[in-house]
Each structure stands twice: as C-alpha cells, then as structure tokens.
Design a protein around this motif. Structure first.
Motif, PDB file in Angstrom:
ATOM      1  N   ALA A  62     -33.729   1.049   7.179  1.00 37.48           N
ATOM      2  CA  ALA A  62     -33.721   1.460   8.597  1.00 37.48           C
ATOM      3  C   ALA A  62     -35.144   1.748   9.077  1.00 37.48           C
ATOM      4  CB  ALA A  62     -32.833   2.686   8.779  1.00 37.48           C
ATOM      5  N   PHE A  63     -35.947   2.390   8.233  1.00 42.60           N
ATOM      6  CA  PHE A  63     -37.329   2.718   8.636  1.00 42.60           C
ATOM      7  C   PHE A  63     -38.136   1.431   8.848  1.00 42.60           C
ATOM      8  CE2 PHE A  63     -36.899   6.771   5.804  1.00 42.60           C
ATOM      9  CZ  PHE A  63     -36.013   7.313   6.721  1.00 42.60           C
ATOM     10  N   THR A  64     -37.915   0.454   7.949  1.00 42.51           N
ATOM     11  CA  THR A  64     -38.625  -0.827   8.084  1.00 42.51           C
ATOM     12  C   THR A  64     -38.194  -1.514   9.384  1.00 42.51           C
ATOM     13  OG1 THR A  64     -38.647  -1.034   5.694  1.00 42.51           O
ATOM     14  CG2 THR A  64     -39.075  -3.044   6.922  1.00 42.51           C
ATOM     15  N   GLU A  65     -36.886  -1.542   9.609  1.00 47.65           N
ATOM     16  CA  GLU A  65     -36.372  -2.169  10.830  1.00 47.65           C
ATOM     17  C   GLU A  65     -36.921  -1.506  12.081  1.00 47.65           C
ATOM     18  OE1 GLU A  65     -31.989  -3.343   9.804  1.00 47.65           O
ATOM     19  OE2 GLU A  65     -32.195  -3.029  11.960  1.00 47.65           O
ATOM     20  N   LEU A 109     -34.244   8.753  11.723  1.00 49.17           N
ATOM     21  CA  LEU A 109     -34.767   7.962  12.847  1.00 49.17           C
ATOM     22  C   LEU A 109     -34.885   8.827  14.099  1.00 49.17           C
ATOM     23  CD1 LEU A 109     -32.741   4.626  12.447  1.00 49.17           C
ATOM     24  CD2 LEU A 109     -35.185   4.955  12.006  1.00 49.17           C
ATOM     25  N   TYR A 110     -33.869   9.644  14.343  1.00 48.09           N
ATOM     26  CA  TYR A 110     -33.911  10.513  15.531  1.00 48.09           C
ATOM     27  C   TYR A 110     -35.060  11.517  15.428  1.00 48.09           C
ATOM     28  CZ  TYR A 110     -29.537   9.086  17.829  1.00 48.09           C
ATOM     29  OH  TYR A 110     -28.566   8.404  18.517  1.00 48.09           O
ATOM     30  N   GLN A 112     -30.971   6.494   0.028  1.00 44.29           N
ATOM     31  CA  GLN A 112     -32.377   6.438   0.459  1.00 44.29           C
ATOM     32  C   GLN A 112     -32.861   4.993   0.589  1.00 44.29           C
ATOM     33  OE1 GLN A 112     -34.615   9.252  -1.996  1.00 44.29           O
ATOM     34  NE2 GLN A 112     -34.531  10.626  -0.242  1.00 44.29           N
ATOM     35  N   ARG A 113     -32.291   4.094  -0.218  1.00 45.38           N
ATOM     36  CA  ARG A 113     -32.661   2.681  -0.081  1.00 45.38           C
ATOM     37  C   ARG A 113     -32.222   2.182   1.302  1.00 45.38           C
ATOM     38  NH1 ARG A 113     -30.088   0.321  -4.620  1.00 45.38           N
ATOM     39  NH2 ARG A 113     -31.547   1.420  -5.930  1.00 45.38           N
ATOM     40  N   ALA A 114     -31.022   2.559   1.704  1.00 47.13           N
ATOM     41  CA  ALA A 114     -30.526   2.159   3.034  1.00 47.13           C
ATOM     42  C   ALA A 114     -31.395   2.774   4.132  1.00 47.13           C
ATOM     43  CB  ALA A 114     -29.071   2.600   3.190  1.00 47.13           C
ATOM     44  N   ALA A 115     -31.811   4.018   3.926  1.00 48.85           N
ATOM     45  CA  ALA A 115     -32.667   4.679   4.919  1.00 48.85           C
ATOM     46  C   ALA A 115     -34.000   3.945   5.039  1.00 48.85           C
ATOM     47  CB  ALA A 115     -32.891   6.139   4.533  1.00 48.85           C
ATOM     48  N   ALA A 141     -28.169   1.255  11.267  1.00 46.22           N
ATOM     49  CA  ALA A 141     -28.273   2.339  10.275  1.00 46.22           C
ATOM     50  C   ALA A 141     -26.919   3.039  10.140  1.00 46.22           C
ATOM     51  CB  ALA A 141     -29.359   3.329  10.692  1.00 46.22           C
ATOM     52  N   ARG A 142     -26.261   3.227  11.272  1.00 52.87           N
ATOM     53  CA  ARG A 142     -24.936   3.867  11.279  1.00 52.87           C
ATOM     54  C   ARG A 142     -23.926   3.021  10.496  1.00 52.87           C
ATOM     55  NH1 ARG A 142     -23.416   8.037  13.973  1.00 52.87           N
ATOM     56  NH2 ARG A 142     -25.171   8.261  15.376  1.00 52.87           N
ATOM     57  N   GLU A 143     -24.048   1.684  10.656  1.00 53.71           N
ATOM     58  CA  GLU A 143     -23.144   0.767   9.955  1.00 53.71           C
ATOM     59  C   GLU A 143     -23.365   0.874   8.430  1.00 53.71           C
ATOM     60  OE1 GLU A 143     -22.979  -2.969  12.172  1.00 53.71           O
ATOM     61  OE2 GLU A 143     -22.868  -3.927  10.196  1.00 53.71           O
TER      62      GLU A 143
END
Ligand SMILES: C[S@@+](CC[C@H](N)C(=O)[O-])C[C@H]1O[C@@H](n2cnc3c(N)ncnc32)[C@H](O)[C@@H]1O
Length: 221
Positions: free
Chosen positions: A108-111, A80-81, A102-105, A36-38
């Motif tokens: 991350a939520f799916t992952e 995530l935190y 938000q798409r990237a977020a 997510a950071r990447e």
C-alpha cells in the motif's frame, strides 16, 4: 437540565444511525485506500473505518505530527491516513506481529508513492517493541491492536508522547457493547476500563469520539 439528560434527549430526538453513516461517508476513499482495504479483507484484519481514518489524518495534521507511532499496522489503511496528515518529512513507526500484514501494508505504501524513508515498519509484539522507543519525542501515538493489552500500550504511549502530543485508541465503543452496562465479557470490560483510566489520568485531556467503532483521543498535558 443535567448533562447526561441533555445528551439522551439529543440522542432520541434525531436519527443517529443515518447521521453516523453520513459522517462515515463524508470523506470518500480513493483507489489506493480501497485496494489496501481489500487486502485487509483478504487477510482477515479489520481496518479503521473511513470516518476514523479521516479523523486520524486531521489529528496528525493538527498536531503537525512528524514522528508517529502506530500499534497494529494491519494492511496499512490507518497508516495511509496518518501519513496523509503528516508533513512530507514525517516518519511513521508502525508495529505489528504479523509479517504478512506488514507486507500488505508495504504494498500500500508503494502504491501510494511514499518514499521508503517515510515509514519504519517493525515486526514484533508491541509490548516488546514499545519499551525500546525513545521517551517524549513522538507527536502522535495510535493504538489499534489487541484490546487486552491496550491499557499497557496507552501507558507506553504516555511515556513516548511529547507534551501536547496526541493519543488515539480505536475500538473504544467495541461493537456498541461498551455503553451497555449489561455487557461484561472480557474484552468489553477491558475497553470500558481503559476509557475510565484515560478519563481519570491527570496527564491527559480526553474525549471519546463516536466515529467508527469509537475513537478515544487525548492530548498529553
Ligand atoms: C485491527 S488490525 C489493525 C488495522 C490497521 N490499524 C488498519 O486500520 O489498517 C490489528 C493488528 O494488530 C496486530 N496485533 C495484534 N496483537 C498484536 C501485538 N501483541 N503486537 C503487535 N501487533 C499486534 C494484528 O496482527 C493486526 O494486524
């Protein structure tokens, strides 16, 4: 000895920079957070540090936060935190004006294996969205968006929080400029003024944590 004198003595008698790094690295990040950071880096949006993230998890868990509002989703690192500190039935409402962020977020939520019902992503300007949220039902509000509107977000947050709910605002030391009175640029002045306003607000019990870029926290009385 006065309190400020004592604080200065502590500051100069120990290596604060290496202690700060030690604190930031104290809770290591897993692969989901690192990816997510990447993504955040690729999008050019700065996520909270690991130390701030860990503090957000602890605040969410301490407040037993089932209903959380986040202003500034970014690529989802702080989301995530927050979610990690919330119970399984907790819902994070997260707001950002950038659909791409938000798409990237959401990736991350799916992952992270989160059920879709755990997150409510709202795209739009925070000052348009926040007034539509219900008074006094949120356990925690985290503010991490444009600094110029932070005071307005905090005012909305106080309305949204239940008594005993927690406010957290990132970037409260703003690149170490806030503590230096010679720094008077617009953003630094706005962040410094926000700190004063929160400190003077009798509805709030405040503390300024030096984690990350400064995390201003307060409990609504
Ligand atoms: C510092 S980033 C958030 C990082 C995120 N909290 C994290 O730790 O991963 C700030 C975000 O605020 C969003 N933003 C800026 N101004 C905004 C506004 N007026 N309304 C809603 N979102 C805004 C930006 O698009 C950006 O994604």
């Amino acid at each position: 000895m006065g309190r400020s004198t004592r604080a200065r003595e502590v500051a100069i008698s120990s290596d604060k920079a290496s202690s700060w790094v030690y604190c930031e690295e104290f809770v290591p990040e897993d692969d989901v957070l690192l990816r997510a950071r990447e993504r955040a880096g690729q999008l050019g949006c700065t996520p909270v540090t690991a130390g701030t993230g860990a503090a957000l998890s602890v605040l969410a868990a301490t407040a037993g936060a089932r209903a959380v509002v986040e202003v500034g989703t970014g690529a989802g690192v702080s989301s995530l935190y927050l979610l990690r500190g919330m119970p399984e039935d907790g819902v994070l409402t997260t707001i950002d004006l950038e659909v791409e962020h938000q798409r990237a977020a959401k990736d991350a939520f799916t992952e992270a294996g989160l059920r879709p019902a755990r997150t409510r992503t709202i795209s739009g300007r925070a000052l348009d969205v926040l007034p539509r949220l219900t008074d006094g039902v949120y356990d925690l509000v985290f503010v991490d968006a444009d600094k110029e509107s932070a005071a307005a977000y905090v005012e909305q947050a106080v309305r949204l929080l239940r008594p005993g709910g927690v406010l957290a605002v990132s970037g409260a030391l703003w690149h170490d400029r806030v503590a230096d009175p010679a720094r008077r640029d617009e953003t630094t002045t706005a962040v410094r003024e926000l700190g004063r306003t929160v400190r003077a607000d009798e509805r709030l019990l405040p503390a300024l944590l030096p984690t990350g870029d400064g995390l201003l926290v307060a409990v609504k009385r």
